[in-house]
Design a protein around this motif. Structure first.
Motif: not given
Length: 275
Positions: A24-27, A32-34, A38-39, A251-252
């Motif tokens: 995910l780098k630092m995007y 939002r990462t959590l 979850r998805e 893949a984000h």
């Protein structure tokens, strides 16, 4: 001393048919990462290939999210890790995080040697080797990134990448026992590009890297995957030597990741990979 690959203690462990990793780098920020994890967990839990162990799936978030990401993904048969680690486990190294801590908070992987770390932070083969050793001794699987600077011949790419692999692993093995390695072949000229490298080129380079990796002590269970603008549609065009993909921005979107998992599970070449 490391045992030859044919007699290494873990050489009888079956290899997964494919590996899909996401950085995910630092995007994304924390929340939002959590949400993303979850998805992905929902997708992984419902995906037969992930649940059977046919696909090894992992996500590398920013470090503050790692403990919760590990909990979320772990319940679905996926895993997580760090995008970087320090070469020492503890000490007076302000701002750094060691592999010991990464493992303690649930990480199972540690990315080392990414092109951005080499270019922006000046990491060289010595530092990358030290970080690879830190991953091994803390029970983390290093995701060792290698790749040529500019597009050239397949032979030139193989020579550059095998030199980077050898530099990292030789230094790491001089400091302690080796372990399983995921080599991520990421040609630097393809990172962030609109399209990945050509499938034939990827397959030819990785076939060479895979053959080389299998000759190294302690690397019987190690695999080579491709990264560099990889996305949906690519895995189906690649040779069986390509164990999977190391994904970034394509893949984000979890829906795109699901498509890639589906393609990977259906790939006929996956059945050719020896266990």
């Amino acid at each position: 001393m490391s045992l030859p690959a044919s007699t290494a203690p873990n050489s009888t462990v079956p290899k997964p048919k494919a590996i899909i990793g996401v950085s995910l780098k630092m995007y994304f920020g924390y929340e939002r990462t959590l949400e993303y994890c979850r998805e992905v967990a929902t997708i992984a839990f419902a995906h037969p290939a992930v649940q059977r162990g046919d696909i090894e799936l992992f996500v590398l978030p920013t470090l503050p999210v790692l403990p919760e990401a590990a909990r979320i993904l772990g319940t679905a048969g996926a895993a997580t890790g760090a995008q970087d680690i320090f070469w020492e486990d503890e000490g007076a190294f302000t701002g750094e995080v060691g592999g010991k801590t990464v493992a303690e908070i649930g990480g199972r992987y540690a990315e080392v040697g990414h092109a951005e770390r080499r270019r922006i932070f000046g990491e060289d083969d010595r530092i990358i080797g030290l970080k690879t050793a830190a991953a091994y001794r803390n029970g983390l699987t290093p995701v060792l990134c290698v790749g040529e600077l500019q597009q050239g011949s397949v032979e030139e790419a193989i020579a550059r990448c095998t030199a980077e692999i050898d530099a990292a692993l030789n230094r790491a093995q001089s400091l302690g026992p080796a372990g399983r390695t995921i080599v991520a072949y990421e040609p630097q000229w393809a990172i962030g590009a609109p399209e990945p490298a050509a499938p034939r080129y990827i397959s030819a380079v990785i076939t060479g890297l895979d053959a080389h990796l299998r000759t190294l002590p302690g690397q019987a269970d190690s695999r080579v995957i491709y990264g560099g603008s990889a996305g949906p549609g690519l895995i189906t065009q690649l040779d069986a030597a390509v164990a999977g993909l190391f994904l970034g921005r394509f893949a984000h979107d979890p829906k795109e990741l699901k498509t890639i998992l589906d393609e990977t599970a259906a790939r006929p070449a996956a059945k050719k990979v020896a266990a």
